[in-house]
Design an enzyme around this catalytic site. Structure first.
Site, PDB file in Angstrom:
ATOM      1  N   GLU A  25       0.771  -1.165   0.119  1.00 53.44           N
ATOM      2  CA  GLU A  25      -0.121   0.055   0.099  1.00 53.44           C
ATOM      3  C   GLU A  25       0.930   1.303   0.003  1.00 53.44           C
ATOM      4  O   GLU A  25       2.042   1.139   0.347  1.00 53.44           O
ATOM      5  CB  GLU A  25      -0.957  -0.009   1.218  1.00 53.44           C
ATOM      6  CG  GLU A  25      -0.331  -0.143   2.456  1.00 53.44           C
ATOM      7  CD  GLU A  25      -1.195   0.650   3.657  1.00 53.44           C
ATOM      8  OE1 GLU A  25      -1.656   1.697   3.474  1.00 53.44           O
ATOM      9  OE2 GLU A  25      -1.224  -0.124   4.652  1.00 53.44           O
ATOM     10  N   LYS A 159      -3.458  -2.772  15.899  1.00 58.06           N
ATOM     11  CA  LYS A 159      -2.779  -1.825  16.786  1.00 58.06           C
ATOM     12  C   LYS A 159      -3.996  -1.340  17.860  1.00 58.06           C
ATOM     13  O   LYS A 159      -5.253  -1.420  17.428  1.00 58.06           O
ATOM     14  CB  LYS A 159      -2.388  -0.412  16.178  1.00 58.06           C
ATOM     15  CG  LYS A 159      -1.169  -0.323  15.634  1.00 58.06           C
ATOM     16  CD  LYS A 159      -0.803   1.273  15.578  1.00 58.06           C
ATOM     17  CE  LYS A 159       0.296   1.487  14.926  1.00 58.06           C
ATOM     18  NZ  LYS A 159       0.327   1.387  13.446  1.00 58.06           N
TER      19      LYS A 159
HETATM   20  N1  PSU Z   1      -2.646   1.408  10.536  1.00 55.31           N
HETATM   21  C1  PSU Z   1      -1.262   1.467  10.896  1.00 55.31           C
HETATM   22  N2  PSU Z   1      -0.636   1.994   9.767  1.00 55.31           N
HETATM   23  C2  PSU Z   1      -1.181   2.534   8.797  1.00 55.31           C
HETATM   24  C3  PSU Z   1      -2.638   2.575   8.763  1.00 55.31           C
HETATM   25  C4  PSU Z   1      -3.354   1.690   9.659  1.00 55.31           C
HETATM   26  O1  PSU Z   1      -0.560   0.795  11.875  1.00 55.31           O
HETATM   27  O2  PSU Z   1      -0.608   3.160   7.834  1.00 55.31           O
HETATM   28  C5  PSU Z   1      -3.206   3.057   7.459  1.00 55.31           C
HETATM   29  C6  PSU Z   1      -3.485   2.048   6.389  1.00 55.31           C
HETATM   30  O3  PSU Z   1      -3.629   2.489   4.998  1.00 55.31           O
HETATM   31  C7  PSU Z   1      -4.960   1.700   6.767  1.00 55.31           C
HETATM   32  C8  PSU Z   1      -5.461   2.976   7.007  1.00 55.31           C
HETATM   33  O4  PSU Z   1      -5.532   0.939   5.573  1.00 55.31           O
HETATM   34  O5  PSU Z   1      -4.596   3.692   7.678  1.00 55.31           O
HETATM   35  C9  PSU Z   1      -6.956   3.082   7.972  1.00 55.31           C
HETATM   36  O6  PSU Z   1      -7.394   4.153   7.838  1.00 55.31           O
HETATM   37  P1  PSU Z   1      -8.852   4.280   8.417  1.00 55.31           P
HETATM   38  O7  PSU Z   1      -8.798   3.805   9.850  1.00 55.31           O
HETATM   39  O8  PSU Z   1      -9.292   5.722   8.386  1.00 55.31           O
HETATM   40  O9  PSU Z   1      -9.789   3.587   7.642  1.00 55.31           O
END
Ligand code: PSU
Ligand code: MN
Length: 302
Positions: A25, A159
């Protein structure tokens, strides 16, 4: 659809020859880590995939096209540029039609990977059910995407900026198998522990690949969440991280951070307030995931 998708010649050839490819990603580069470590890590992760015998395909949206495979210079842009749009599923048509830079999240990366036929995707951590979601309804589109797109996700667990228990419940509701590689406990990104038993455990790459093959052969759509615990030497104790995470969530509330900005805010706050220790763990675990994801891809494509 084709004019919206651009493959590097390497990715195109690998797809034609049915060689193992690992999708990566770009939100983790633009919104997940500070410059220049983000760029160094993205390039190092690609190299690990190569060294272990697969082709890396970092995915992002550039100039109205979903790009599968990025050049070094393009990765550098995503690491440096401040105005990159964080693209989850809902943002794809906007960012393509506006021809702006878009960094794809887990959800959007999986979707684009599946459009071209890539089956394995490696990242650090996925989005999930946030703490307090019973009020905020903040549940990442990563989860709904995993319910419907046939791309396996290798990560280091969830996390604890998220509610790990609720995330596991929701993933069950969505019918997504959760497998932890090599241990009984579901890991929590920085730590091998989380306090939650993993729904499933498998101890070899071939068993994991077999599970994927079986699921998709049965016509069961969607992902498999493969959690690969961080190595012991790199981990930060769960209780240590918990303090920083609580502080980060408190700050986010105080500053009124909402919607798609929540996750990047928490990640940045934690990186800045742990003197970089969490960043080093983050880098180590994603490299580790790249190895494991590549091994699974190699068995899957045999
Ligand atoms: N969690 C992490 N590192 C990240 C992300 C999440 O530990 O970089 C990023 C990823 O791209 C994930 C996104 O898909 O955040 C999720 O965002 P949201 O919670 O807004 O859907
Ligand atoms: Mn959200």
């Amino acid at each position: 659809m084709n004019s919206y998708i651009k493959l590097t010649s390497e990715v195109e050839e690998s797809l034609q020859q049915n060689k193992p490819i690992v999708a990566l990603e770009s939100t983790i580069i633009s919104h997940g880590m500070p410059y220049p470590k983000n760029v160094e890590t993205a390039l190092a992760v690609e190299q690990i995939v190569r060294d272990n015998g697969a082709i890396p395909a970092t995915i992002a949206i550039i100039n109205g096209q979903c790009c599968v495979g990025l050049s070094k210079d393009e990765i550098e842009v995503f690491g440096k540029e401040k105005n990159v749009w964080k693209v989850s599923i809902r943002d794809i048509p906007y960012v393509i039609s506006k021809k702006i830079f878009g960094a794809t999240t887990v959800a959007a990366t999986m979707r684009i990977a599946s459009m071209v036929g890539i089956k394995i995707f490696v990242t650090g951590g996925i989005g999930g059910v946030h703490r307090g979601a019973e009020k905020s309804m903040d549940i990442s589109a990563d989860l709904t995407e995993m319910a419907q797109t046939n791309v396996a996700v290798i990560c280091a667990g969830v996390k604890s900026i998220l509610d790990i228990g609720l995330t596991l419940e929701y993933v069950e509701t969505l019918g997504i198998p959760v497998v932890t590689y090599g241990q009984d406990e579901f890991p929590s990104f920085y730590s091998r522990q989380s306090g939650y038993t993993s729904p499933l455990r498998l101890d070899s790459f071939s068993e994991i690949a077999n599970l994927l093959q079986t699921k998709w052969s049965l016509g069961l759509k969607g992902s498999v969440l493969i959690a690969n615990p961080i190595n012991e030497k790199d981990e930060i104790p769960f209780t240590t991280m918990e303090q920083y995470i609580l502080q980060a969530i408190q700050q986010a509330e105080k500053q009124g951070i909402k919607g798609k900005n929540v996750t990047p805010f928490l990640l940045q706050y934690i990186a800045e307030n742990t003197q970089g220790e969490s960043l080093e763990a983050n880098i180590a675990l994603i490299k580790n995931n790249a190895k494991v994801g590549t091994e699974i891809a190699k068995v899957l494509y045999l």
